[in-house]
Design an enzyme around this catalytic site. Structure first.
Site, PDB file in Angstrom:
ATOM      1  CB  SER A  22      10.351   3.424  14.324  1.00 38.16           C
ATOM      2  OG  SER A  22      10.927   3.835  16.017  1.00 38.16           O
ATOM      3  CE  LYS A  30      13.481  -1.577  16.080  1.00 41.93           C
ATOM      4  NZ  LYS A  30      12.762  -1.117  14.797  1.00 41.93           N
TER       5      LYS A  30
END
Lengths: 419, 152
Positions: free
Chosen positions: B63, B100
């Protein structure tokens, strides 16, 4: 003013800090050998799991409420404890480490305009930086600070801080606390006090101090003074130098044979020697002991102990194991059923201290090289990757730890996974 | 030693104690460098500001591939840092740790972005079970093991 910083549900909070799936679910921690419940999350308390209850009696409840249970991971809890204590020192200059999850701090001479704001900020930061929520109680004395902390847990959980700084608050906290919950009052004394019509901390705070001394003890008298707001148990800031390092554990199953006990002893000796080297110390003596099951009414009882002196103070594991096993040979008697073995290093001093290397310089420097290499490999690859063969490779004596979480903070292979 | 813009230094392993003198006492001449020795450089000094609140985590999945962080990398996470806009943060979402990029925007609100077009941004509303666990300060990559991955 004195504050006490107390970790909320410490063992459970340590597990939760590294496993977010445990949030808001009931969690319990088992004692050594997975024998009984030693820590519970609030959710676990709510579904009726009691403290110190044997595991077999909570199995049903655990299944019914989907309670998550863990063996006690003292490697993790110990590391988190020292982190929290280090963070605490960023906010308070004078700290007494009282237990694995509690520290007393001095709240005098803090650079702040408002004590509550300062303590609240400290409470918030310690909780966030470590990942373990803490509560702080502040008052004139240690005993009242403990009471303030109880108030946080009972009434001001969201705030996390309670300061007893007025007579009104002191009396309020005293009245809200049963006498057996006062710091330093055991069950036995509490029962005696109840017989004399003393039920709350408030009742106790009103008794005459001379009467307290005459009928109980000086220690008890101090507690009464402290409840009245007179501080007489000061912060103990200097850590008394560690005079000994010990390890004792019960076997997973009872033992009678020499070999498995020698292996257990070698392993515990390895642990205390590691601890010794971490403290950059050497030991001049080693004591070992054995114990039978003192709860058994039928088994013959035997609690032998032996102390031997090292040729020179050392931190070298193979030497210490050799001395330990020699000691075991002396006290071991095969006609008993043993429950535990313990080892203690004595006469501990700093490794730079004194005579030790004078006559053994050559062999000593070789030992240092070897043991440093071993420590290095084990630090990277996990405990006992390189070990003494005396520790053995079978482990039916080992503690039962069937549901141990990872060593998230101390072992590279165990760190958290991030997606 | 300089080669273009890269300087090389001597490194020490953390916690390893090196003697701060070269010459031994018994015999010979003292080293003229003895008076000029300095502490060696430590990776801990570079990567860790607050030791007590610093934790490590291992990256799984892809990711973060667009900011060149890959599976197996080790993230250095400092929980004492207040997260700011555009920081790479570790959050606990639905019982898992995620890395994130934190976006705080007056119009769009709080969003958590991945550095990979295959992952949609997560918009934080009050109902999302979300909290920031820590801020990533450094990432350790084993470049030597990765040299076959690139086409140079």
């Amino acid at each position: 003013m004195i504050g006490i910083i107390d970790c909320n549900n410490f063992y459970v909070s340590c597990e939760r800090a590294f496993d977010p799936s445990l949030k808001n679910v009931p969690v319990i921690i088992y004692s050594n050998n997975d024998g009984a419940v030693i820590a519970r999350s609030e959710e676990a308390k709510a579904v009726g799991i009691g403290m110190a209850v044997p595991m077999h009696r909570v199995k049903q409840l655990m299944k019914q409420h989907n309670v998550k249970g863990f063996s006690s991971n003292y490697t993790l809890y110990g590391d988190m404890s020292s982190r929290i204590k280090s963070i605490t020192r960023n906010f308070f200059a004078a700290v007494e480490d009282y237990s694995i999850d509690e520290s007393f701090v001095s709240c005098d001479n803090l650079k702040c305009a408002n004590l509550f704001d300062y303590v609240k900020d400290a409470q918030d930061s310690i909780s966030r930086w470590s990942g373990v929520p803490v509560s702080i109680g502040v008052a004139e004395t240690k005993t009242l600070a403990k009471l303030a902390n109880r108030m946080v847990k009972k009434q001001f959980r969201e705030k996390g801080v309670y300061i007893i700084d007025t007579e009104e608050k002191r009396i309020g906290a005293l009245k809200a606390t049963d006498v057996h919950a006062v710091w330093g009052i055991g069950r036995r004394i509490a029962t005696k006090l109840n017989d004399k019509g003393i039920f709350t901390a408030y009742d106790l705070s009103l008794v005459d101090t001379d009467w307290a001394k005459a009928n109980f003890s000086v220690v008890f008298q101090r507690t009464v003074y402290e409840l009245k707001g007179v501080s007489c148990i000061p912060l103990e800031l200097k850590q008394p130098g560690k005079q000994f390092i010990a390890s004792q554990k019960s076997f997973g199953q009872f033992q009678t044979e020499f070999k498995p006990m020698a292996e257990a002893l070698a392993t515990y000796t390895t642990r205390v020697a590691e601890k010794l080297r971490r403290q950059k110390c050497v030991a001049g003596g080693i004591a070992i002991w054995l114990g039978t099951n003192n709860f058994s009414k039928t088994d013959k009882q035997y609690f032998p102990k032996i102390h031997t002196v090292c040729d020179i103070p050392t931190d070298y594991t193979p030497y210490l194991i050799k001395r330990a096993i020699e000691g075991l040979n002396v006290i071991y008697d095969k006609s008993y059923i043993y429950k535990r073995v313990g080892v203690m290093l004595t006469d501990i001093r700093h490794k730079s201290d004194g005579t030790l290397n004078l006559f053994y310089e050559q062999s000593r420097s070789k030992e240092i090289t070897i043991i440093n290499k071993v420590d290095h490999i084990n630090r990277l690859n996990g405990r006992d990757t390189v070990r003494s063969s005396a520790q053995g490779f079978e482990d039916d004596w080992r503690m039962k730890q069937e549901n141990l979480s990872q060593f998230y903070t101390t072992r590279l292979s165990d760190i958290i996974e991030i997606k | 030693m300089n080669s273009e813009n890269i300087s090389l230094y001597k490194f020490k392993k953390s916690e390893t104690e090196l003697p701060l003198f070269l010459s031994t006492i018994q015999a010979g001449f003292p080293s003229p460098a003895d008076d000029y020795l300095e502490e060696v450089i430590s990776l801990d000094d570079i990567c860790i500001t607050h030791a007590a609140s610093t934790f490590f985590g291992r990256i799984k999945g892809s990711s973060l591939k667009d900011i060149c962080i890959y599976e197996g990398d080790i993230a250095v996470i400092d929980k004492s840092i207040k997260p700011e806009n555009r920081d790479l943060v570790i959050c606990a979402i639905d019982g898992e740790f995620n890395a994130k990029i934190l976006h705080t925007d007056k119009v769009k609100g709080i969003r958590l972005l991945s550095a990979n077009p295959d992952f949609k941004p997560i918009v934080i509303n009050e109902l999302t079970d979300f909290r920031i666990w820590g801020v990533v300060t450094f990432v350790i990559q084993n470049i030597k093991n990765r040299s076959y991955d690139w086409h140079y």
